[in-house]
Design a protein around this motif. Structure first.
Motif, mmCIF file in Angstrom:
data_model
loop_
_atom_site.group_PDB
_atom_site.id
_atom_site.type_symbol
_atom_site.label_atom_id
_atom_site.label_comp_id
_atom_site.label_asym_id
_atom_site.label_seq_id
_atom_site.Cartn_x
_atom_site.Cartn_y
_atom_site.Cartn_z
ATOM 1 N N PRO A 45 0.811 -1.218 0.000
ATOM 2 C CA PRO A 45 0.000 0.000 0.000
ATOM 3 C C PRO A 45 0.845 1.268 0.000
ATOM 4 C CG PRO A 45 0.145 -0.861 2.212
ATOM 5 C CD PRO A 45 0.858 -1.858 1.329
ATOM 6 N N LEU A 46 0.205 2.361 -0.350
ATOM 7 C CA LEU A 46 0.767 3.689 -0.172
ATOM 8 C C LEU A 46 0.573 4.128 1.271
ATOM 9 C CD1 LEU A 46 -0.999 5.462 -3.193
ATOM 10 C CD2 LEU A 46 1.370 4.641 -3.185
ATOM 11 N N PHE A 47 1.356 5.133 1.706
ATOM 12 C CA PHE A 47 0.928 5.942 2.840
ATOM 13 C C PHE A 47 0.712 7.364 2.330
ATOM 14 C CE2 PHE A 47 5.623 6.429 3.342
ATOM 15 C CZ PHE A 47 5.747 7.802 3.495
ATOM 16 N N PHE A 48 -0.110 8.130 3.048
ATOM 17 C CA PHE A 48 -0.509 9.469 2.613
ATOM 18 C C PHE A 48 -0.044 10.514 3.625
ATOM 19 C CE2 PHE A 48 -3.427 6.530 0.614
ATOM 20 C CZ PHE A 48 -3.398 6.958 -0.712
ATOM 21 N N ALA A 49 0.487 11.606 3.093
ATOM 22 C CA ALA A 49 1.080 12.644 3.938
ATOM 23 C C ALA A 49 0.578 14.019 3.514
ATOM 24 C CB ALA A 49 2.606 12.588 3.850
ATOM 25 N N GLU A 50 0.763 14.983 4.395
ATOM 26 C CA GLU A 50 0.352 16.362 4.091
ATOM 27 C C GLU A 50 1.064 17.314 5.056
ATOM 28 O OE1 GLU A 50 -0.286 18.757 2.307
ATOM 29 O OE2 GLU A 50 -2.423 18.636 1.821
ATOM 30 N N ASP A 51 1.148 18.572 4.650
ATOM 31 C CA ASP A 51 1.642 19.625 5.532
ATOM 32 C C ASP A 51 0.533 20.013 6.498
ATOM 33 O OD1 ASP A 51 4.402 20.459 4.615
ATOM 34 O OD2 ASP A 51 3.329 20.563 2.714
ATOM 35 N N VAL A 52 0.678 19.596 7.735
ATOM 36 C CA VAL A 52 -0.263 19.969 8.798
ATOM 37 C C VAL A 52 0.592 20.665 9.848
ATOM 38 C CG1 VAL A 52 -1.949 19.140 10.486
ATOM 39 C CG2 VAL A 52 -1.754 18.019 8.256
ATOM 40 N N ILE A 53 0.786 21.967 9.645
ATOM 41 C CA ILE A 53 1.821 22.687 10.384
ATOM 42 C C ILE A 53 1.293 23.242 11.699
ATOM 43 C CG2 ILE A 53 3.571 24.495 10.238
ATOM 44 C CD1 ILE A 53 3.850 22.231 8.162
ATOM 45 N N HIS A 54 0.138 23.897 11.656
ATOM 46 C CA HIS A 54 -0.478 24.420 12.893
ATOM 47 C C HIS A 54 -1.987 24.227 12.812
ATOM 48 C CE1 HIS A 54 -1.279 28.500 10.883
ATOM 49 N NE2 HIS A 54 -0.347 27.965 10.115
ATOM 50 N N GLY A 55 -2.343 22.948 12.665
ATOM 51 C CA GLY A 55 -3.737 22.589 12.503
ATOM 52 C C GLY A 55 -4.024 22.146 11.084
ATOM 53 N N HIS A 56 -5.151 21.477 10.927
ATOM 54 C CA HIS A 56 -5.576 21.010 9.598
ATOM 55 C C HIS A 56 -6.709 21.923 9.144
ATOM 56 C CE1 HIS A 56 -5.566 18.234 6.326
ATOM 57 N NE2 HIS A 56 -6.768 17.741 6.579
ATOM 58 N N ARG A 57 -7.942 21.458 9.097
ATOM 59 C CA ARG A 57 -9.050 22.377 8.796
ATOM 60 C C ARG A 57 -9.214 23.400 9.924
ATOM 61 N NH1 ARG A 57 -14.229 22.555 6.240
ATOM 62 N NH2 ARG A 57 -15.012 24.659 6.702
ATOM 63 N N THR A 58 -9.073 22.950 11.168
ATOM 64 C CA THR A 58 -9.088 23.872 12.303
ATOM 65 C C THR A 58 -7.683 24.429 12.453
ATOM 66 O OG1 THR A 58 -10.846 22.640 13.413
ATOM 67 C CG2 THR A 58 -9.493 24.090 14.781
ATOM 68 N N VAL A 59 -7.510 25.686 12.062
ATOM 69 C CA VAL A 59 -6.184 26.300 12.059
ATOM 70 C C VAL A 59 -5.938 26.971 13.406
ATOM 71 C CG1 VAL A 59 -4.668 27.966 10.933
ATOM 72 C CG2 VAL A 59 -6.309 26.640 9.574
ATOM 73 N N PHE A 60 -4.886 26.543 14.070
ATOM 74 C CA PHE A 60 -4.475 27.108 15.348
ATOM 75 C C PHE A 60 -3.471 28.242 15.107
ATOM 76 C CE2 PHE A 60 -5.732 22.697 16.264
ATOM 77 C CZ PHE A 60 -6.702 22.940 17.240
ATOM 78 N N PRO A 61 -3.058 28.945 16.154
ATOM 79 C CA PRO A 61 -2.020 29.969 15.953
ATOM 80 C C PRO A 61 -0.767 29.378 15.319
ATOM 81 C CG PRO A 61 -3.024 30.199 18.121
ATOM 82 C CD PRO A 61 -3.558 28.919 17.531
ATOM 83 N N LEU A 62 -0.010 30.232 14.650
ATOM 84 C CA LEU A 62 1.256 29.807 14.065
ATOM 85 C C LEU A 62 2.115 29.070 15.083
ATOM 86 C CD1 LEU A 62 2.328 33.024 12.143
ATOM 87 C CD2 LEU A 62 1.785 30.832 11.088
#
Length: 750
Positions: free
Chosen positions: A82-99
């Motif tokens: 299988p693949l694995f899936f990745a993304e830039d989730v730096i300071h929250g995903h849909r719910t964005v927290f402070p930097l």
């Protein structure tokens, strides 16, 4: 991440795989537009999946897209890998927290862990298995735009954040429901570029590398981080994507890291531009250095098949590898990729995390957490008794960010949406009666080319068609009619971030002119600065009665500011970076080395001495922040003034909240070593703790001191480095920030 059963599964697969299948596992590609389930698309990505030539995908935007890609990959893989899936989730995903830099200002590891945990749950619900976070690049130069994503200037604070975020993202098992694998980045010294220019190289003493830039990675590895990303820069002339001494030597050899190392975006291909040789040569240099996966460039896929048959002789690059050795390196990297997938549970269940269960967490709860985080991250720099305001204050809300949504998200909020942001005008209006009057007052910036650049990822900055004179007149009139003016100033979201270095990190000129005009009205000013880096604020404190550094606070950033302004939350943020008074002071930190001719007298504070900077305009020191109350520090007390190695000494200090409001106080302990074999920093942060104090409450705080706190590296080279400790005196400084401390002397006996 490994265990006996996963090791056996990896060994079985490796025994059955062809060379082409092994190389395919090293290929990490972007999702692009993704695929639709069952579609017979003929895109390059689809062809790669059909041929079993992809190991992982990053950048999927939905669970359905990830499911379709996995379906295609399994159909194209002879062994159903299988693949694995990745993304830039730096300071929250849909719910964005402070930097990240803002969250660092909270100094609250439980809060940081909670925000990472919520982000992990949202990301996992969309089929993600790995996130490219935390970014733990220590940085001391405000010109560097990626300071926004960093933990600030101090390695001890950065290490605590690395561990907290790793725990939040992974929990006790990154394969557990709602959890993802952390990826520490960028390894290493990416935050130390020459002149603050992004992607530039770092030339520094090996002692600085070992004591400042590497420790946060060691702390992240100790917390169990499953993967690491290499940095674009070179360190002491050797680019990190080919830096075997640091990747295979220090990272794997010294810390015991046994996870996955991925390249950054086309980082392997860029080794040729660094001057390390032709494409085939740099591919082998990266593979030998320990880069397991090639992100986007497909250089492993292109060159490794032939190299595995012929080997390579490149005397100009000092590189000779036999075909047998090349195949062994391919096996090593492939086993690490498969081991990573096994640790995520994907070899047992290729659909792990892709079934839609568990569902995404409650976004209403996420918003509450984001609002709390925003309030805890903002730093009160000045308050002449003006704050908190009464809700019935006649308030004018003025500034180019007063009614802004998109810029509040901050940089690298790839899954965030501006419509989720409550702008400051609405947030203040919800708490104030009567609602505030409003005027923009000026444009965020004035240059057309800069507006175009700031809108590189979508329109966040527009120009008001009115003249500046008309906008200023409207703002001045609103200010004169109000009891207090709340001024919302700062940067656009893309002022900071990748490839966003600034020569002069200060407020844009139109905003300075607006502040000058408002200061002439005589109406008290509360200035809130929304920014992604340590802006130079010299002179602003003289124009306002209160100054709040609010950063880019995410979806609930303005609501957190409103809570602070009206006293619904207590200011508790403390600076994770030194704020320069003028742009030319950067780079700057609390841990600078002393010199033979230190500044004295009126130039003693931070040894400024600049001819073009007034001596009463000083930086805000690392660790600084005010409350709505006063906390007094009693004299520090040592349990003993002399000790031998192996003994533990306690340092205690009594805090008293002398005001009428509660406080969250961050007590900071610094160490100086005035008599060492080499020059040591003027002071280093070695411990901190947060305590809550009710009005009038007195509490004792105790730190445990060990000889290891005074250790430092001697490093004529990376390989010859040793950690030493000298007998003799050290100075211990305790206080509310790096400048305003009380000190005691402790002597370590031989």
């Amino acid at each position: 991440m490994g265990n006996r059963s996963s090791e056996d599964a990896v060994a079985r697969l490796m025994a059955e795989m062809t060379l082409a299948e092994k190389i395919g596992q090293l290929n990490l590609l972007a999702a692009g537009e993704g695929l639709t389930t069952g579609a017979a698309t003929d895109t390059p990505l689809a062809k790669r999946l059909d041929a079993g030539e992809v190991g992982a995908i990053f950048g999927t935007k939905s669970l359905a897209s990830a499911q379709a890609l996995q379906e295609r990959a399994l159909a194209g893989s002879r062994l159903k890998i299988p693949l694995f899936f990745a993304e830039d989730v730096i300071h929250g995903h849909r719910t964005v927290f402070p930097l990240p830099l803002a969250l660092a200002a909270s100094w609250d590891m439980a809060l940081i862990e909670a925000t990472a945990g919520f982000a992990a749950a949202e990301a996992a619900a969309e089929g993600l298995h790995q996130v490219y976070a935390p970014m733990i690049d220590v940085t001391r130069d405000a010109r560097w735009g990626r300071m926004a994503e960093s933990p600030g200037e101090d390695p001890h604070l950065a290490g605590a954040i690395a561990a907290a975020m790793t725990r939040g993202l992974q929990g006790t098992d990154p394969a557990a429901p709602g959890r993802v694998a952390a990826c520490l980045k960028h390894f290493v010294a990416y935050g130390a570029p020459l002149s603050g220019r992004d992607y530039d190289n770092a030339s520094l003493a090996w002692e600085d590398l070992l004591e400042i830039y590497l420790p946060p990675f060691a702390d992240g590895v100790a917390a169990g981080a499953a993967s690491v990303m290499a940095a674009f820069n070179a360190v002491n002339k050797l680019p990190m994507h080919a830096h075997g001494p640091l990747i295979e030597g220090w990272l794997r050899g010294r810390t015991g890291f046994d996870g996955l190392v991925v390249s950054d975006y086309t980082g392997i291909r860029e080794l040729s531009a660094h001057g390390l040789g032709a494409p085939a040569t740099v591919v082998l240099r990266a593979l030998a250095a320990g880069i397991d996966m090639d992100m986007v460039g497909e250089d492993y896929l292109t060159h490794l098949p032939a190299l595995a048959e012929t080997g390579l002789k490149a005397p100009e690059a000092g590189l000779t590898l036999s075909a047998e050795r090349v195949r062994a390196l391919i096996d090593r990297a492939c086993a690490r990729v498969l081991g990573f997938k096994a640790g995520l549970g994907l070899l047992d269940d290729p659909w792990r995390g892709l079934t839609g269960s568990p569902a995404a967490p409650d976004r209403a709860e996420g918003r509450k957490l984001a609002r709390k985080a925003a309030a805890r991250s903002a730093v009160l720099l000045k308050n002449d008794g003006l704050l908190p305001l009464s809700p019935d204050t006649r308030l004018a809300l003025i500034g180019p960010l007063a009614d802004d949504r998109a810029n509040m998200l901050g940089t690298w909020s790839v899954s965030g949406r501006a419509e989720d942001v409550t702008p400051l005008l609405e947030a203040v209006g919800a708490l104030a009666a009567p609602p505030p009057s409003h005027a923009a007052g000026c444009n965020l910036v004035e240059d057309d080319w800069l507006i175009e650049r700031l809108n590189v990822h979508g329109t966040t900055v527009t120009r008001d068609p009115r003249s500046e004179a008309n906008m200023l007149a409207e703002a001045v009139a609103a200010a004169k009619a109000a009891d207090v003016v709340l001024v919302a100033l700062g940067e656009a979201k893309e002022h900071a971030g990748e490839s966003s270095s600034r020569l002069c990190p200060d407020l844009p000129a139109p905003q300075r002119r607006l502040l000058d005009a408002l200061a002439t009205t005589g109406t008290p000013l509360v200035v809130a600065v929304f920014a992604g880096r340590a802006l130079a604020l010299g002179g602003i404190e003289q124009q306002c009665g209160a100054l709040l550094y609010a950063w880019h606070g995410g979806i609930a950033g303005p609501e957190g500011v409103a809570d602070l302004v009206f006293g619904r939350a207590e200011p508790s943020g403390r600076l994770p970076v030194t704020l320069p008074a003028a742009p030319g002071q950067t780079p700057l930190s609390h841990a600078e080395d002393p010199t033979g001719r230190p500044w004295t007298g009126r130039f003693a504070k931070f040894r400024t001495g600049w001819l073009d900077l007034a001596d009463d305009s000083q930086p805000y020191p690392f660790g600084f922040g005010l409350s709505y109350t006063e906390v007094d520090y009693g004299p520090p007390r040592l349990s003993a003034t002399e000790a031998r190695p192996g003994e533990r000494i306690s340092l205690s200090v009594t805090l008293t909240n002398t005001g009428a409001r509660p406080a969250i106080e961050t007590v900071q302990l610094y160490l100086s070593d005035p008599e060492a074999r080499i020059t040591r920093p003027a002071r280093r942060l070695v411990a901190f703790c947060q305590v809550e104090l009710a009005p009038g409450e007195e509490r004792e705080v105790t730190f445990e001191i060990g000889a290891e706190m005074a250790q430092y590296p001697l490093a004529p080279s990376l390989e010859a480095a040793e950690w030493v400790r000298d007998p003799g005196r050290i100075l211990l400084h305790v206080g509310p920030n790096s400048r305003d401390t009380l000190s005691e002397t402790l002597t370590w006996l031989a």
